[in-house]
Scaffold this active site. Structure first.
Site, mmCIF file in Angstrom:
data_model
loop_
_atom_site.group_PDB
_atom_site.id
_atom_site.type_symbol
_atom_site.label_atom_id
_atom_site.label_comp_id
_atom_site.label_asym_id
_atom_site.label_seq_id
_atom_site.Cartn_x
_atom_site.Cartn_y
_atom_site.Cartn_z
ATOM 1 N N GLN A 100 0.715 -1.185 0.156
ATOM 2 C CA GLN A 100 -0.136 -0.042 -0.171
ATOM 3 C C GLN A 100 0.849 1.077 0.068
ATOM 4 O O GLN A 100 0.398 2.354 -0.131
ATOM 5 C CB GLN A 100 -0.847 0.179 1.226
ATOM 6 C CG GLN A 100 -1.733 -1.111 1.149
ATOM 7 C CD GLN A 100 -2.424 -1.473 2.514
ATOM 8 O OE1 GLN A 100 -1.902 -1.974 3.554
ATOM 9 N NE2 GLN A 100 -3.515 -0.716 2.863
ATOM 10 N N ASN A 101 2.254 0.964 -0.033
ATOM 11 C CA ASN A 101 3.235 2.322 0.276
ATOM 12 C C ASN A 101 3.351 2.563 -1.347
ATOM 13 O O ASN A 101 3.601 1.848 -2.404
ATOM 14 C CB ASN A 101 4.372 1.734 0.739
ATOM 15 C CG ASN A 101 4.041 1.240 2.204
ATOM 16 O OD1 ASN A 101 2.908 1.827 2.891
ATOM 17 N ND2 ASN A 101 5.097 0.407 2.519
ATOM 18 N N HIS A 118 -1.261 1.403 -4.573
ATOM 19 C CA HIS A 118 -1.536 2.829 -4.242
ATOM 20 C C HIS A 118 -0.710 3.826 -5.135
ATOM 21 O O HIS A 118 -0.599 4.932 -4.960
ATOM 22 C CB HIS A 118 -1.490 3.229 -2.841
ATOM 23 C CG HIS A 118 -2.540 2.903 -1.900
ATOM 24 N ND1 HIS A 118 -2.403 2.952 -0.573
ATOM 25 C CD2 HIS A 118 -3.523 2.312 -2.436
ATOM 26 C CE1 HIS A 118 -3.564 2.300 -0.130
ATOM 27 N NE2 HIS A 118 -4.379 1.775 -1.282
ATOM 28 N N CYS A 148 -2.447 16.669 -23.735
ATOM 29 C CA CYS A 148 -4.018 16.663 -23.979
ATOM 30 C C CYS A 148 -4.506 17.971 -23.312
ATOM 31 O O CYS A 148 -5.629 18.014 -23.403
ATOM 32 C CB CYS A 148 -4.587 15.493 -23.429
ATOM 33 S SG CYS A 148 -4.692 15.478 -21.532
ATOM 34 N N GLY A 185 2.896 -4.643 8.907
ATOM 35 C CA GLY A 185 2.947 -3.042 9.207
ATOM 36 C C GLY A 185 1.779 -2.410 8.575
ATOM 37 O O GLY A 185 1.782 -1.183 8.087
#
Ligand SMILES: [Zn+2]
Length: 245
Positions: A100-101, A118, A148, A185
């Site tokens: 998730q880091n 993420h 764009c 963690g």
């Protein structure tokens, strides 16, 4: 030892192993989410620094925050837990990291097959078309535009945004067929990622949790160790390595 209750005989070098990591493993390298050493950024609302609304309101503020974080991350080093994962990956042929880091420390530690749920703070993308864009360090503090017309932003998942669908699906598929999972963690509170250890457990994996504090997953874990990952994971490695050799 730590593993006296663990049935090691079920694992071989062909076992499928997943390392699922959250903010705690980065914190052990001195990288704290939404805090910084001099406290400058602590006075800002994280929702402003890491959301689409905040970026639209004040893009330079958001880019400045990410530029400072990137610098702090560059100065930090992977810790004993990241390095242990690399050692484990040499032991187990089929192992992946789901994190998730966004700091890229797994990669810097030499970890392989990394799913960054993420995103990655060192990458940039267009806020409009989503195309990935390379930026020089100098340009990262300024607002840049895609061809764009869209604004260039960090390639991370902000508050209120969904995780990349294909990646989260692959992550669920991987954990549902793994034999051993370490959840490291992570407070197991942010969905859908928090569901991953529950999914692994429900499909029969042996799940070891390492986190300083108990989490909602702790009662379900086969083994729940309340300790720093940098201290606990190398011990697991030593024991499992000895058993498999
Ligand atoms: Zn674009």
């Amino acid at each position: 030892m730590m593993l006296e209750n663990m049935r090691l005989d079920r694992f071989t070098r062909d076992s499928r192993v997943v390392f699922f990591t959250g903010a705690g493993i980065s914190a052990e390298s001195g990288i704290a989410t939404f805090r910084d050493p001099d406290g400058h950024w602590s006075k800002y609302d994280p929702m402003k620094l890491a959301s689409q609304a905040g970026f639209q309101e004040d893009p330079e503020l958001v880019l400045g925050w990410y530029a400072d974080r990137r610098e702090a991350i560059r100065k930090a080093k992977p810790n004993a837990a990241h390095i242990s994962i690399s050692n484990f990956q040499k032991l187990f042929r089929h192992s992946i990291v789901i994190t998730q880091n966004v700091d890229g420390l797994h990669e810097r530690a030499g970890n392989k097959s990394i799913y960054e749920l993420h995103g990655n703070i060192h990458r940039h993308k267009c806020n409009g078309c989503g195309k990935q864009v390379e930026l020089s360090n100098k340009k990262m503090r300024m607002l840049n535009y895609c061809e764009c017309g869209g604004k260039i932003r960090p390639d991370v998942v902000w508050f209120g945004e969904s995780l990349p669908l294909q990646m989260i699906n692959e992550a669920f598929e991987t954990v549902s067929s793994c034999d051993l999972m370490f959840t490291i963690g992570t407070s197991a509170q942010i969905y859908p990622a928090a569901q991953l250890p529950f999914e692994a457990k429900s499909k029969g994996a042996y799940v070891i949790e390492i986190n300083p504090e108990p989490t909602p997953f702790s009662p379900k874990a086969d083994l729940s160790i309340h300790d720093d990952a940098g201290s606990a994971l190398p011990k697991f490695y030593e024991e499992i390595h000895a058993q498999l050799n």
